[in-house]
Design a protein around this motif. Structure first.
Motif, PDB file in Angstrom:
ATOM      1  N   ASP A  30       1.032  -1.229   0.186  1.00 26.07           N
ATOM      2  CA  ASP A  30      -0.213   0.056   0.091  1.00 26.07           C
ATOM      3  C   ASP A  30       1.372   1.202   0.194  1.00 26.07           C
ATOM      4  OD1 ASP A  30       0.586  -0.847   2.669  1.00 26.07           O
ATOM      5  OD2 ASP A  30      -0.416   0.393   3.230  1.00 26.07           O
ATOM      6  N   LYS A  31       2.398   1.309  -0.182  1.00 26.54           N
ATOM      7  CA  LYS A  31       2.954   2.488  -0.163  1.00 26.54           C
ATOM      8  C   LYS A  31       3.659   2.642  -1.785  1.00 26.54           C
ATOM      9  CE  LYS A  31       2.774   1.985   4.569  1.00 26.54           C
ATOM     10  NZ  LYS A  31       1.435   2.559   5.281  1.00 26.54           N
ATOM     11  N   LYS A  32       3.580   3.895  -1.887  1.00 25.30           N
ATOM     12  CA  LYS A  32       3.942   4.702  -2.654  1.00 25.30           C
ATOM     13  C   LYS A  32       5.758   4.021  -2.252  1.00 25.30           C
ATOM     14  CE  LYS A  32       5.222   8.077  -5.537  1.00 25.30           C
ATOM     15  NZ  LYS A  32       4.607   9.355  -6.228  1.00 25.30           N
ATOM     16  N   LEU A  33       6.634   3.777  -3.601  1.00 28.32           N
ATOM     17  CA  LEU A  33       8.125   3.795  -3.609  1.00 28.32           C
ATOM     18  C   LEU A  33       9.054   4.625  -4.706  1.00 28.32           C
ATOM     19  CD1 LEU A  33       8.819   0.129  -2.534  1.00 28.32           C
ATOM     20  CD2 LEU A  33       8.692   1.497  -0.955  1.00 28.32           C
ATOM     21  N   VAL A  34       9.679   5.282  -4.216  1.00 25.36           N
ATOM     22  CA  VAL A  34      10.319   6.290  -4.883  1.00 25.36           C
ATOM     23  C   VAL A  34      12.020   5.815  -4.927  1.00 25.36           C
ATOM     24  CG1 VAL A  34      11.042   7.910  -5.184  1.00 25.36           C
ATOM     25  CG2 VAL A  34       8.329   7.780  -4.849  1.00 25.36           C
ATOM     26  N   LEU A  35      12.832   5.713  -6.046  1.00 23.23           N
ATOM     27  CA  LEU A  35      14.027   6.343  -5.698  1.00 23.23           C
ATOM     28  C   LEU A  35      14.437   7.508  -6.145  1.00 23.23           C
ATOM     29  CD1 LEU A  35      14.879   2.809  -7.840  1.00 23.23           C
ATOM     30  CD2 LEU A  35      15.425   3.237  -5.659  1.00 23.23           C
ATOM     31  N   GLU A  36      15.083   7.842  -4.983  1.00 28.22           N
ATOM     32  CA  GLU A  36      16.028   9.211  -5.098  1.00 28.22           C
ATOM     33  C   GLU A  36      17.365   9.088  -4.912  1.00 28.22           C
ATOM     34  OE1 GLU A  36      15.430  13.296  -4.807  1.00 28.22           O
ATOM     35  OE2 GLU A  36      14.316  12.306  -5.357  1.00 28.22           O
ATOM     36  N   ASP A  37      18.073  10.552  -5.702  1.00 27.14           N
ATOM     37  CA  ASP A  37      19.880   9.935  -5.794  1.00 27.14           C
ATOM     38  C   ASP A  37      19.839  10.662  -4.421  1.00 27.14           C
ATOM     39  OD1 ASP A  37      22.323  10.958  -6.398  1.00 27.14           O
ATOM     40  OD2 ASP A  37      21.746  11.650  -8.478  1.00 27.14           O
ATOM     41  N   GLU A  38      20.812   9.673  -4.631  1.00 25.35           N
ATOM     42  CA  GLU A  38      21.646  10.341  -3.085  1.00 25.35           C
ATOM     43  C   GLU A  38      23.310  10.147  -2.988  1.00 25.35           C
ATOM     44  OE1 GLU A  38      23.404   5.626  -1.037  1.00 25.35           O
ATOM     45  OE2 GLU A  38      21.685   6.358  -0.458  1.00 25.35           O
ATOM     46  N   ARG A  39      23.830  10.971  -4.329  1.00 25.55           N
ATOM     47  CA  ARG A  39      24.969  10.980  -4.393  1.00 25.55           C
ATOM     48  C   ARG A  39      25.730  12.451  -3.656  1.00 25.55           C
ATOM     49  NH1 ARG A  39      25.389  10.978 -10.745  1.00 25.55           N
ATOM     50  NH2 ARG A  39      23.447  10.995 -10.597  1.00 25.55           N
ATOM     51  N   PHE A  40      26.697  13.009  -2.719  1.00 32.82           N
ATOM     52  CA  PHE A  40      27.305  13.333  -2.336  1.00 32.82           C
ATOM     53  C   PHE A  40      26.082  13.410  -1.254  1.00 32.82           C
ATOM     54  CE2 PHE A  40      27.426  14.945  -6.298  1.00 32.82           C
ATOM     55  CZ  PHE A  40      29.017  14.414  -6.695  1.00 32.82           C
ATOM     56  N   THR A  41      25.015  12.625  -0.754  1.00 28.68           N
ATOM     57  CA  THR A  41      24.456  13.324   0.733  1.00 28.68           C
ATOM     58  C   THR A  41      25.268  12.749   1.811  1.00 28.68           C
ATOM     59  OG1 THR A  41      23.330  10.857   0.802  1.00 28.68           O
ATOM     60  CG2 THR A  41      22.311  13.087   0.274  1.00 28.68           C
ATOM     61  N   SER A  42      26.493  11.772   1.791  1.00 26.95           N
ATOM     62  CA  SER A  42      27.256  11.952   3.299  1.00 26.95           C
ATOM     63  C   SER A  42      28.392  12.974   3.056  1.00 26.95           C
ATOM     64  CB  SER A  42      28.108  10.529   3.089  1.00 26.95           C
ATOM     65  OG  SER A  42      26.615   9.035   2.820  1.00 26.95           O
ATOM     66  N   LYS A  43      27.794  13.430   2.174  1.00 30.94           N
ATOM     67  CA  LYS A  43      29.458  14.687   2.792  1.00 30.94           C
ATOM     68  C   LYS A  43      28.427  15.477   2.850  1.00 30.94           C
ATOM     69  CE  LYS A  43      32.534  13.446  -0.957  1.00 30.94           C
ATOM     70  NZ  LYS A  43      33.686  13.590  -1.982  1.00 30.94           N
ATOM     71  N   MET A  44      27.557  15.932   1.915  1.00 27.84           N
ATOM     72  CA  MET A  44      26.000  16.674   2.938  1.00 27.84           C
ATOM     73  C   MET A  44      26.022  16.623   3.881  1.00 27.84           C
ATOM     74  SD  MET A  44      24.221  17.283  -0.479  1.00 27.84           S
ATOM     75  CE  MET A  44      22.952  18.018   0.150  1.00 27.84           C
ATOM     76  N   ALA A  45      25.373  15.742   4.688  1.00 26.59           N
ATOM     77  CA  ALA A  45      25.363  15.375   6.558  1.00 26.59           C
ATOM     78  C   ALA A  45      26.981  15.703   7.098  1.00 26.59           C
ATOM     79  CB  ALA A  45      25.225  13.788   6.446  1.00 26.59           C
TER      80      ALA A  45
END
Length: 137
Positions: free
Chosen positions: A85-100
């Motif tokens: 019942d949940k919508k699933l979406v893929l989101e580009d995660e490049r650079f997120t660790s560096k941003m975090a």
């Protein structure tokens, strides 16, 4: 009207972030051991109404798959079966660790604290993934 939850899958730990009820803000929620992720989500979905799951989609800088990409695809398949019942979406995660990491530095976290609190990095990365998704809505 449900929340949106984001998952930053890791080999050992997985960061989770969630929106507020109005889907305006992305907030770090939790870092869980990856083998316990599905149980955590099942429990969370019993308590909170979630309509969309955003998965951080790992790619190399050139856009090709990396070593985590097949694991995320496998997780997406498991999630779609367990929570149809949940919508699933893929989101580009490049650079997120560096941003975090940069966010933790900006907030005044000392180098020693950043090393000891790696779990914070995971859930902040998930919040960045979620915020990126929200900006597209």
């Amino acid at each position: 009207m449900g929340r949106v939850i984001a998952i930053d899958l890791g080999t050992k730990r997985t960061g989770i972030a969630v929106t507020d009820a109005l889907k305006i803000l992305a907030n770090p929620l939790e870092t869980v051991e990856t083998p316990k992720l599905m149980d955590f989500l099942a429990d969370y979905f019993k308590k909170e109404q979630v309509e969309t799951i955003v998965l951080g989609y790992p790619k190399s800088l050139d856009g090709s798959d990396n070593e985590m990409t097949p694991r995320v695809i496998s997780l997406k398949d498991r999630l779609s079966k367990m929570f149809p019942d949940k919508k699933l979406v893929l989101e580009d995660e490049r650079f997120t660790s560096k941003m975090a990491m940069q966010s933790m530095i900006t907030m005044g976290s000392k180098k020693k604290d950043r090393k000891e609190k790696a779990g914070n990095l995971d859930k902040i990365s998930a919040a960045i993934i979620l915020q990126s998704y929200l900006e597209q809505l």
